[in-house]
Scaffold this motif. Sequence first.
Motif, PDB file in Angstrom:
ATOM      1  N   THR A 120       0.697  -1.294   0.123  1.00 28.43           N
ATOM      2  CA  THR A 120       0.086   0.095   0.134  1.00 28.43           C
ATOM      3  C   THR A 120       0.826   1.348   0.088  1.00 28.43           C
ATOM      4  O   THR A 120       0.535   2.270  -0.603  1.00 28.43           O
ATOM      5  N   LEU A 121       1.968   1.011   0.831  1.00 26.00           N
ATOM      6  CA  LEU A 121       2.803   2.494   0.960  1.00 26.00           C
ATOM      7  C   LEU A 121       3.427   2.693  -0.476  1.00 26.00           C
ATOM      8  O   LEU A 121       3.708   3.833  -0.822  1.00 26.00           O
ATOM      9  N   LEU A 122       4.037   1.731  -1.189  1.00 24.31           N
ATOM     10  CA  LEU A 122       4.506   1.633  -2.361  1.00 24.31           C
ATOM     11  C   LEU A 122       3.441   2.158  -3.661  1.00 24.31           C
ATOM     12  O   LEU A 122       3.698   3.296  -4.214  1.00 24.31           O
ATOM     13  N   LEU A 123       2.402   1.691  -3.587  1.00 23.48           N
ATOM     14  CA  LEU A 123       1.258   2.296  -4.659  1.00 23.48           C
ATOM     15  C   LEU A 123       0.841   3.700  -4.358  1.00 23.48           C
ATOM     16  O   LEU A 123       0.724   4.366  -4.893  1.00 23.48           O
ATOM     17  N   MET A 124       0.731   3.938  -3.004  1.00 29.62           N
ATOM     18  CA  MET A 124       0.433   5.155  -2.431  1.00 29.62           C
ATOM     19  C   MET A 124       1.516   6.276  -3.175  1.00 29.62           C
ATOM     20  O   MET A 124       0.844   7.294  -3.789  1.00 29.62           O
TER      21      MET A 124
ATOM     22  N   VAL B  22      -5.641   9.730  -0.614  1.00 26.22           N
ATOM     23  CA  VAL B  22      -6.359   8.667  -1.170  1.00 26.22           C
ATOM     24  C   VAL B  22      -6.237   7.680  -0.437  1.00 26.22           C
ATOM     25  O   VAL B  22      -7.320   6.746  -0.254  1.00 26.22           O
ATOM     26  N   VAL B  23      -5.193   7.153  -0.053  1.00 29.26           N
ATOM     27  CA  VAL B  23      -5.118   5.857   1.006  1.00 29.26           C
ATOM     28  C   VAL B  23      -6.267   5.879   2.142  1.00 29.26           C
ATOM     29  O   VAL B  23      -6.937   5.178   2.692  1.00 29.26           O
ATOM     30  N   VAL B  24      -6.406   7.014   2.823  1.00 30.79           N
ATOM     31  CA  VAL B  24      -7.225   7.212   4.034  1.00 30.79           C
ATOM     32  C   VAL B  24      -8.745   7.638   3.444  1.00 30.79           C
ATOM     33  O   VAL B  24      -9.531   6.955   4.110  1.00 30.79           O
ATOM     34  N   LEU B  25      -8.874   8.388   2.586  1.00 26.88           N
ATOM     35  CA  LEU B  25     -10.083   8.622   2.107  1.00 26.88           C
ATOM     36  C   LEU B  25     -10.894   7.504   1.388  1.00 26.88           C
ATOM     37  O   LEU B  25     -12.054   7.439   1.323  1.00 26.88           O
ATOM     38  N   LEU B  26     -10.004   6.436   0.541  1.00 29.17           N
ATOM     39  CA  LEU B  26     -10.803   5.655  -0.199  1.00 29.17           C
ATOM     40  C   LEU B  26     -11.694   4.820   0.376  1.00 29.17           C
ATOM     41  O   LEU B  26     -12.812   4.561   0.255  1.00 29.17           O
ATOM     42  N   PRO B  27     -11.276   3.907   1.859  1.00 28.92           N
ATOM     43  CA  PRO B  27     -12.102   3.342   2.693  1.00 28.92           C
ATOM     44  C   PRO B  27     -13.394   4.017   3.022  1.00 28.92           C
ATOM     45  O   PRO B  27     -14.557   3.581   2.966  1.00 28.92           O
ATOM     46  N   LEU B  28     -13.089   5.428   3.168  1.00 28.66           N
ATOM     47  CA  LEU B  28     -14.156   6.213   3.760  1.00 28.66           C
ATOM     48  C   LEU B  28     -15.034   6.336   2.596  1.00 28.66           C
ATOM     49  O   LEU B  28     -16.467   6.106   2.996  1.00 28.66           O
TER      50      LEU B  28
ATOM     51  N   ILE C  78     -18.430  -6.460   0.217  1.00 27.26           N
ATOM     52  CA  ILE C  78     -17.712  -7.166  -1.039  1.00 27.26           C
ATOM     53  C   ILE C  78     -16.340  -7.247  -0.554  1.00 27.26           C
ATOM     54  O   ILE C  78     -15.653  -6.286  -0.291  1.00 27.26           O
ATOM     55  N   PRO C  79     -16.040  -8.557  -0.321  1.00 25.60           N
ATOM     56  CA  PRO C  79     -14.621  -8.624   0.294  1.00 25.60           C
ATOM     57  C   PRO C  79     -13.705  -8.081  -0.796  1.00 25.60           C
ATOM     58  O   PRO C  79     -13.747  -8.590  -2.092  1.00 25.60           O
ATOM     59  N   GLY C  80     -12.700  -7.526  -0.348  1.00 21.56           N
ATOM     60  CA  GLY C  80     -11.326  -7.134  -1.244  1.00 21.56           C
ATOM     61  C   GLY C  80     -11.971  -6.306  -2.136  1.00 21.56           C
ATOM     62  O   GLY C  80     -10.940  -5.590  -2.933  1.00 21.56           O
ATOM     63  N   LEU C  81     -12.961  -5.342  -2.068  1.00 19.27           N
ATOM     64  CA  LEU C  81     -13.214  -4.239  -2.851  1.00 19.27           C
ATOM     65  C   LEU C  81     -12.349  -3.142  -2.795  1.00 19.27           C
ATOM     66  O   LEU C  81     -11.884  -2.519  -3.714  1.00 19.27           O
ATOM     67  N   GLU C  82     -11.852  -2.773  -1.423  1.00 17.34           N
ATOM     68  CA  GLU C  82     -11.112  -1.691  -1.123  1.00 17.34           C
ATOM     69  C   GLU C  82      -9.662  -1.590  -2.005  1.00 17.34           C
ATOM     70  O   GLU C  82      -9.396  -0.921  -2.890  1.00 17.34           O
ATOM     71  N   SER C  83      -9.028  -2.950  -1.842  1.00 18.21           N
ATOM     72  CA  SER C  83      -7.833  -3.385  -2.674  1.00 18.21           C
ATOM     73  C   SER C  83      -7.973  -3.380  -3.896  1.00 18.21           C
ATOM     74  O   SER C  83      -7.391  -3.045  -4.790  1.00 18.21           O
TER      75      SER C  83
ATOM     76  N   PHE D   7      -8.032   0.140  -5.338  1.00 21.45           N
ATOM     77  CA  PHE D   7      -7.060   1.040  -5.407  1.00 21.45           C
ATOM     78  C   PHE D   7      -5.991   0.142  -6.279  1.00 21.45           C
ATOM     79  O   PHE D   7      -5.298   1.207  -6.949  1.00 21.45           O
ATOM     80  N   GLY D   8      -6.205  -1.248  -6.794  1.00 24.19           N
ATOM     81  CA  GLY D   8      -5.390  -1.714  -7.769  1.00 24.19           C
ATOM     82  C   GLY D   8      -5.716  -1.178  -9.055  1.00 24.19           C
ATOM     83  O   GLY D   8      -4.932  -0.792  -9.974  1.00 24.19           O
ATOM     84  N   ALA D   9      -7.216  -0.718  -9.150  1.00 19.46           N
ATOM     85  CA  ALA D   9      -7.705  -0.291 -10.596  1.00 19.46           C
ATOM     86  C   ALA D   9      -7.115   1.014 -10.670  1.00 19.46           C
ATOM     87  O   ALA D   9      -6.626   1.683 -11.773  1.00 19.46           O
ATOM     88  N   LEU D  10      -7.110   2.027  -9.725  1.00 18.00           N
ATOM     89  CA  LEU D  10      -6.810   3.202  -9.639  1.00 18.00           C
ATOM     90  C   LEU D  10      -5.168   3.288  -9.709  1.00 18.00           C
ATOM     91  O   LEU D  10      -4.751   4.169 -10.838  1.00 18.00           O
TER      92      LEU D  10
END
Lengths: 262, 366
Positions: free
Chosen positions: B260-264, B282-288, B308-313, B316-319
């Motif tokens: 996450t840190l690297l993607l961020m 982005v990392v903080v607001l996305l889950p929100l 939906i499990p894994g929705l957040e990641s 994030f990956g798509a982003l």
Amino acid sequence: MSLLELKNVTLRFGGLVAVNDVSFNVEEGEVFALVGPNGAGKSTIFNMISRFYTPAEGDIYFEGKSILDREPHDIPSLGIARTFQNIELFEQASVLQNLLVGRHTHRRSNFLTDIIFTPFVRNEERAQREAVEHVIDFLDLQPYREKMIAGLPYGVRKVVEMGRALAIKPKLLLLDEPASGLSVEETRDVAFWIEDIKKVMGITVLMVEHDMHLVSAVSDRVMALADGRMLAIGSPQKVQNDPAVIEAYLGSDHMSGDGEAA
Amino acid sequence: MRIVFKTSYDADIRLFKHNAQAFWYLLLFAIAILLPFIVSEFLIGEATLVLIWAICGMGLMILVGQTGQASLGHAAFMAVGAYSNVIYQENFSLPFVISFPLSGLTAGVAGALVALPTTRLHGIYLAIATLAISVLTEDLIVILEPITGGITGLFAPDVQIFGFTFNRYGNPVELYWLVLGITFIVVYAYRNILRSPIGRAFAAVRDSEVSAKAMGVNVARTKMVAFAVSCTITGLGGALMGHFATVFTHETFNLIISITLLLMIVVGGLGSIHGAFFGAIVVVLLPLLISVSRDAIGAYTGSGSITIPGLESGIFGALLIGFILFEPMGIYGRWLKIRTYFELFPFYRKDMFRRQKSYLKTERTQ
Ligand SMILES: Nc1ncnc2c1ncn2[C@@H]1O[C@H](COP(=O)(O)OP(=O)(O)O)[C@@H](O)[C@H]1O
Ligand SMILES: [Mg+2]
């Protein structure tokens, strides 16, 4: 004592003998040119002096001392600076920053004082910038000072690389094809600069160059190589008229005098 | 557009290029200080988290963006910071003002030790080695149970500075100001790196190792310094994360956090301080955002809350893929373009940012 001395230097890449028992001296204050067809081993000689390669046989002396026990990053602090045939600049940095990296060997701060940016570091930075501004003035790089290297035209990059080497304030400057790919006007600038580097700055120059106009105009002595072996050494006229040299260039247009500019 | 005339060598040593720039950054800082009077306590908690992520991100940015070295294991150094900070406080009774900088130093030394064998590695090999470190650290935390609490983790006491207590729930605003102050110091240190010889040595190693050597830069040592500085900053962020989380275990700093840190920082924009902040937002607001829209959709369709499990990641990956394809310079790159558009309006040309044809080595032979 010569400034630089190569003594029976040999270097092999696998079975290929890229440099074969080559010896020559570069005297303080002269411009010494290495000429020869592509693949003759000229850049390899530079890479040995820079300590990127270690000769299999022979020795290299700078100011009388062997440099073979030195690391590549020790070489500039001895007073040897270089450019690369294929231009190796720091692409994602400005011209000014590239030149300032050339001042690295003169750095007296360490990473801790840098991070705190102590008044000492501030004064050092002023001094380094002053030194670099002299180089910028000398090479007329003012319009490009803040420009990123990525995006600069080829000719400007070539000059920036020379400037970065000059920022080191070396005793010996190694120029690998300083005029290749340059226009006739740009090549003329390079000729003037080399003259000034020698006469005004007092820097000894060892250069590789194909443009025989440039070589004859600026060099005191020339050495011709082919297939890693030395063919002739002496004044530009003498080497150009040497039968072995003419033979080596047969079928090659390098000695036509038109230079490489195309 | 503003043209800066060079009147003295200080012009590019100064922190700000010109007074207007200084004004905008000071205004931003003032707004940051006054934020608790503008937004709710909940959002202040989120803002604190953004700052902590940004600190961790700036640490990694030094390594990846400035020096060009990959690290897929930086959560390990967050862990070193978080654990050592609490251990110094609990087992050695050191106050926060000492344990906190010491925890950064500990992470920095750990980083330098890791750098010793790994800096000879390049690209994918370095990435794999650092990834292994992240995994190893998780195991190590579990094994070192007597001091790390093993799988039950550690409880971080309230931050105490000269008798004043900072707690995420008790006084979130004061904790926010504390973190803001530390963020300010890290940004200042980062700016100093950029304008001094060490920052140029980092850039030299990033752009051409051969050339860096020819300029007298000791490449191996420079990489080690980069690792040390980077891990120090990330370790400080980790220590703050520990206090913010109040309880943490080996899983708080797992491989997912490393990635996450690297993607961020890639999404935020590699090579700039801004990038670390944009990425952290982005990392903080996305889950929100996801949970808010999930609730909204649930309420609208009447189906209740859907998970939906894994929705957040996944998002994030798509982003990330989107950014790499369409905006490799990250959010900061996009911001620069928008700003230039308004500065030059109406003279903006569509192809202004198209990369100029640069000279390719393969175009020329010898
Ligand atoms: N790193 C290398 N590995 C293998 N062969 C090399 C390497 N560098 C140069 N060579 C070979 O050594 C010979 C001399 O090359 P070089 O010194 O670059 O010639 P030039 O005189 O044109 O500068 C060439 O045949 C070249 O192919
Ligand atoms: Mg060559």
